[in-house]
Each structure stands twice: as C-alpha cells, then as structure tokens.
Design an enzyme around this catalytic site. Structure first.
Site, PDB file in Angstrom:
ATOM      1  N   SER A 219      48.295-118.332  24.223  1.00  0.00           N
ATOM      2  CA  SER A 219      48.362-118.905  25.519  1.00  0.00           C
ATOM      3  C   SER A 219      48.519-117.859  26.590  1.00  0.00           C
ATOM      4  CB  SER A 219      49.751-119.527  25.442  1.00  0.00           C
ATOM      5  OG  SER A 219      49.987-120.775  26.653  1.00  0.00           O
ATOM      6  N   ASP A 455      43.530-128.338  21.554  1.00  0.00           N
ATOM      7  CA  ASP A 455      44.524-127.976  22.407  1.00  0.00           C
ATOM      8  C   ASP A 455      44.903-128.788  23.453  1.00  0.00           C
ATOM      9  OD1 ASP A 455      45.984-125.963  24.198  1.00  0.00           O
ATOM     10  OD2 ASP A 455      45.186-124.340  22.874  1.00  0.00           O
ATOM     11  N   HIS A 493      47.987-126.354  20.428  1.00  0.00           N
ATOM     12  CA  HIS A 493      48.483-125.215  21.068  1.00  0.00           C
ATOM     13  C   HIS A 493      49.952-124.699  20.508  1.00  0.00           C
ATOM     14  CE1 HIS A 493      48.047-122.743  24.860  1.00  0.00           C
ATOM     15  NE2 HIS A 493      49.282-122.905  24.549  1.00  0.00           N
TER      16      HIS A 493
END
Length: 562
Positions: A219, A455, A493
């Site tokens: 991230s 994601d 994610h």
C-alpha cells in the site's frame, strides 16, 4: 509549544559501548565470541550499551537534528510470546529541523544471530504507528501472514527496521500533513532517515555495515518501496512492492470522487447489497478462465452490465438489487478519473477499480465505512470511518488546502481550480511514478512488483500502468533483469477478496540478489480460512492462470496463459 527532552550519553554508557565494539567481530555473522585476552562482552551488555546513545545529524543523509536511542532491551529466546530468538529491541527518535514537527519514532531489532542483512518494513495508510518489525512484512496478500514453515525475517537473522513515518496517529488521521516537514517525512524522507539511523545503530552493535539491504512494503509501504528505488538507490539491494499506492495523489482524488457518489442521497451500498453484486459477477465471469472456482482469473474478459442487478424502476427495494444511485456509485468506482492537469511525471489520469470483476469493497468496513453515517466520522476511527472519505478529505484539508473547514464532498477532483498548483506540488513530493530506475539497476538492484486483481483500495490497473511505462522506457527484456511484475487473481488489499495468497517473497528476493537466481515458476498459497491450502501459479504479467484440467485446488492444474 512543546518541550523536547534529549538523552545524553554518560561516561558509563560510552565505556561499555566501546568495550562492546572492541570485541565485535569485523564480519557480519552472529558470532559473539571474544578474541583471546579480551574480556567477553555478552549480547545483553552490547544491547544495554546502546541505550541513551545519540546519532549525530551528520550520520543521517537528510536534514535532522540528530537522533536518540530511547531504550535498548534484550529479548531472550525463552521470553514468553517470543518466537524470534534472542534479539535487542531498540526504540529511537529521529529529531526534526522544525521544532514544531514531530519526531520520527523508530524500532530497530538486532538479532544476536545476525546474518548481515536488513529488512526495512514499509507502513500503510497515513502510517502513524511503527510497523510490526517483529512479525512478517507485506511480501504476500494477507497482512502479517505467511505460509506454514516460513519464519519471520527477525527469526532468520535479519535486522528489522520500521518507523511511524514521522508522526503519531492512526492510518485514518492525516492532520499531521499541515506541517511541511511532517508531510515531507511521510512522503518519503523518513525512508532515508530511518535507514541511516538503523545503519548507524547496527554498526555500533555488530562492528560492520549491512551486506545487503531490503525494503518490503504494501500500500503506502509499497509506494515507499518504489521511492526507495527511485530516490535512494544506493541504500537498497532488493525491494518488494505490494499493491503500491504509487500515484497516491491521483488515489485520493479518485477516492474523493467515489466518496461523492457513495455518500450522495441513496448512493451508499451496504455489505448485503455488495454480496449481491459479487454473486452476480461470479455467476457471469467465474468460469471464463476454464473453471468455476470462485476466482475471476482474467478480469479483462469480464464485461458485466450492472443493470442485471438493477432494482425495479431504479428505486431501492432491498438487499438483492441496486438502485440507480447505487449503480452510479459502482460505475464511478469502475471508471477512471481524468484530470484537467498533469500530476508528477506527466500523468493525467487515475485508473478504474475492478468494481464489476471481483473487487470486494465490503469485506472490511475500512474501505467504505460501517454505515453511511459512520463513513464520515472525523478524525478517522478504524472500524467505523470510511478510508475512502477520510483519506481524501484529510489530504485535501491538511496537505493541500491547509484549511480544516474544506470538504472533499464539495470539491472537484478533476478540475480543482486555484488549488491545482498546490496539488501538483504535493504530487511531486509524494508520488512514486518516476520510471527512472537507472541508478538502482546499475548497482544490480532487484524489484518484485505485485498486485491483486481484487484490490479494493488501490486498483490493480495502477501497477499495470506503471509497469507499462517502465517497459516503454527500458524494453521488456532488459527490464525483466531487474524487475518482475505479478498480478494475482482474487487477491485483495491485505484482507478480503477471494484468494488471500502468500509465499516466501523474502527468500525469493534474497536468492535473486545474492545468488542470481531469477524468480521463476513461483507458487502462491491461499490462506483464506475457508479455502486455505489451495495453490495457484504466480504468473508474470501479462500472463494469467488458466485452468487446464485436474484438481482445481492445485497450481499444477493451471497454466500461465496470455
């Protein structure tokens, strides 16, 4: 105005430290035996000698006013809850130039069984807390988890390093960005400052420099990994960048755009409705890769018409369908943001999410909030606020407008008017979209870039776009000698999605750097409780795993196809 306390070295600390250094081995191994005629200094003494030590500003490659070791504690192999072997846990603070800026809080874990290498852990969101250096880095798609038998880097003898990126808070709190130095630290300066602090401390403990340095993050931590290669190429030999927020400025603008639809009257989509969306997508697209296994392996082939799940007359009539306002929310998420101006490196767009091909925005309340009312709670509260809203709102209020009364809901992300130049300046500071990896490549640096197709925070297309720009600059063949790019179907994610895959990425990276063993024929294992243990091939882009027959839970039943 706050008072800053500094810890000064006492003669006792200095004398113990020099005694420790006198017997430290000149190599990088973990042998703490003393030479003949020299009194042995134990690992505990070497650790305690570090406490209170200061690091001069001249030893840190970006402007600071030095750093202080706040504590140094030996963690014994037999301590309750410790599975990392014996190590020295060092907590420190790196002091700013601007007295009003916060310190960078750091942790450096120094294993007694040192292997000569270091792993720098990246952060996430707005950071604000020190990365979990005693655990596993983001080298897979389920945060903090590894396949069975894979030890933490610290257990394997790596020094592990992390920081809070220069402010205390949580991943949903961007108020720090009102201070220029704090913003610059978060943007990337903390990477260099933390690296140099850790290198200084490690040399004091072991008597030698790191042989190899790695950075692993996901991230915003993935963005940090790319910045490490782009801005500090001499400091790192290998990087794993997982679902990176490389175009972080475009990301918050896109999240703001989506939030405007999500939080408009009737636009909010509950988890129950999200379940209906995913079920309809799977019904149409799951088997396009050859098998109905709950994963859309080739999202590009999935062309889904949201009117299939439209409520009668477009009004909200229940959990099994979407109203017109809710279809608008999903369509907004599933289309790119086109800007009227350029961000850093000439970029003028931010890509769409795989909103109609597997992205699960509802698997955690963190993305779109626990409810429409909770989504807008400020300052952000994890488990209630929507990251999409708080991240974009705080970037606007604190980093750009410097006006806490501003609101992302009354802002035009595509055409921000008088704030355009400020957004461009922040983009130049924060975005990791440069394709100039030349210095990193020349020193033999290696990058594993990876992203999940499901994601829900950062669209996979963002990494595809970055990779394609790299190919345009270097050519695919030359680029593959220093960078490998993997897309993992169903992976999200850090949580959610349909395939929470993981593999021993650190070993793959280390073998590539130290032995020249190029990543090849990699297999990733699903750690999702309901489907734990199934495997898939990790296909190097642009290939994707196509079912060829056999047990659908085994990687051998799939072939990387293009």
């Amino acid at each position: 105005m706050r008072t800053r306390f500094r810890i000064r070295r006492s003669p006792t600390i200095v004398s113990v430290l020099f005694a420790a250094l006198a017997v430290a081995v000149s190599g990088c191994g973990g042998n703490d035996a003393a030479p003949a005629n020299v009194a042995a200094v134990t690992p505990a003494e070497k650790c305690s000698a570090l406490a209170g030590m200061t690091v001069p500003a001249s030893s840190i490659g970006l402007p600071t006013t030095g750093a202080t070791i706040v504590s140094a504690t030996l963690v014994a192999d037999t301590d309750s809850g410790n599975s990392n072997g014996e190590y020295c846990k060092v907590l420190g603070t790196i002091h700013p130039v601007d007295f009003n800026a916060p310190d960078i809080r750091t942790e450096v874990d120094l294993p007694t069984n040192f292997n000569g290498k270091v792993v720098h852990f990246g952060g996430g969101g707005f950071d604000g807390t020190i990365a979990s250096t005693e655990g596993s880095p983001a080298d897979g798609f389920l945060l903090g988890a590894e396949p069975a038998g894979v030890s933490t880097p610290l257990r394997r003898g790596y020094v592990t390093v992390g920081s809070d990126s220069g402010h205390e808070g949580n991943a949903l709190d961007g108020s720090f960005a009102a201070n220029d130095e704090a913003l610059a630290n978060y943007a990337g300066d903390h990477i260099k400052k933390t690296h140099d602090f850790a290198a200084y401390i490690a040399k004091a403990r072991y008597g030698s420099d790191f042989v190899h340095s790695y950075f692993i993050g996901g991230s915003s931590g993935g963005r940090q990994g790319l910045i490490a290669a782009q801005r500090f190429p001499q400091d790192y030999d290998g990087i794993i960048s997982t679902f990176p927020a490389s175009e972080i400025t475009g990301l918050w603008l896109q999240m703001g755009r989506i939030s405007q639809s999500l939080l408009a009257p009737g636009g909010y989509i509950t988890p129950a409705k999200g379940k209906a969306v995913l079920a309809a997508v799977m019904k149409q697209c799951d088997a396009l890769d050859g098998v109905a296994d709950g994963i859309v392996s080739n999202p590009a082939a999935c062309v889904f018409d949201p009117t299939v799940i439209r409520c009668p007359s477009g009004a909200d009539t229940g959990d099994s369908c979407l109203s017109d306002a809710q279809i608008n929310t999903m369509t907004t998420a599933g289309t790119p943001l086109n800007l009227s101006f350029n961000l850093a490196n000439g970029i003028q767009t931010f890509p769409a999410y795989n909103a109609f091909s597997g992205a699960d925005f509802w698997s955690t309340g963190l993305a779109w909030g626990a409810s429409a009312a909770d989504a807008v709670i400020e300052p952000g509260v994890v488990g209630e606020s929507a990251f999409y809203y708080t991240f974009s709102n705080d970037m606007l209020r604190f980093a750009v407008a410097r006006d806490a009364a501003s609101s992302i809901l009354n802002f035009n992300p595509a055409n921000p008017g008088s704030l355009t130049s400020r957004i461009q300046a922040v983009s130049a500071l924060m975005d990791s979209t440069s394709t100039d990896l030349s210095q990193f490549q020349r020193r033999g640096g290696k990058i594993i870039l990876q992203h999940g197709q499901s994601d829900q925070f950062i669209p996979a297309q963002l990494s595809i776009d970055y990779y394609n720009r790299l190919v345009s600059r270097f050519g695919q063949g030359p680029l593959s000698q220093s960078l490998k790019f993997y897309l993992v179907p169903g992976a999200a994610h850090g949580v959610g999605g349909q395939f929470n895959g993981s593999y021993d990425g650190l070993t793959v990276l280390d073998n590539w750097v130290t032995k020249g063993v190029e990543p090849k024929d990699l297999t990733i294992t699903d750690l999702t409780p309901a489907t734990a243990g199934r495997t898939r091939p990790m296909c190097e882009y642009p290939h994707w795993p196509k079912y060829i027959g056999g047990d659908q839970n085994l990687a051998a039943s799939f072939s990387c196809s293009n």
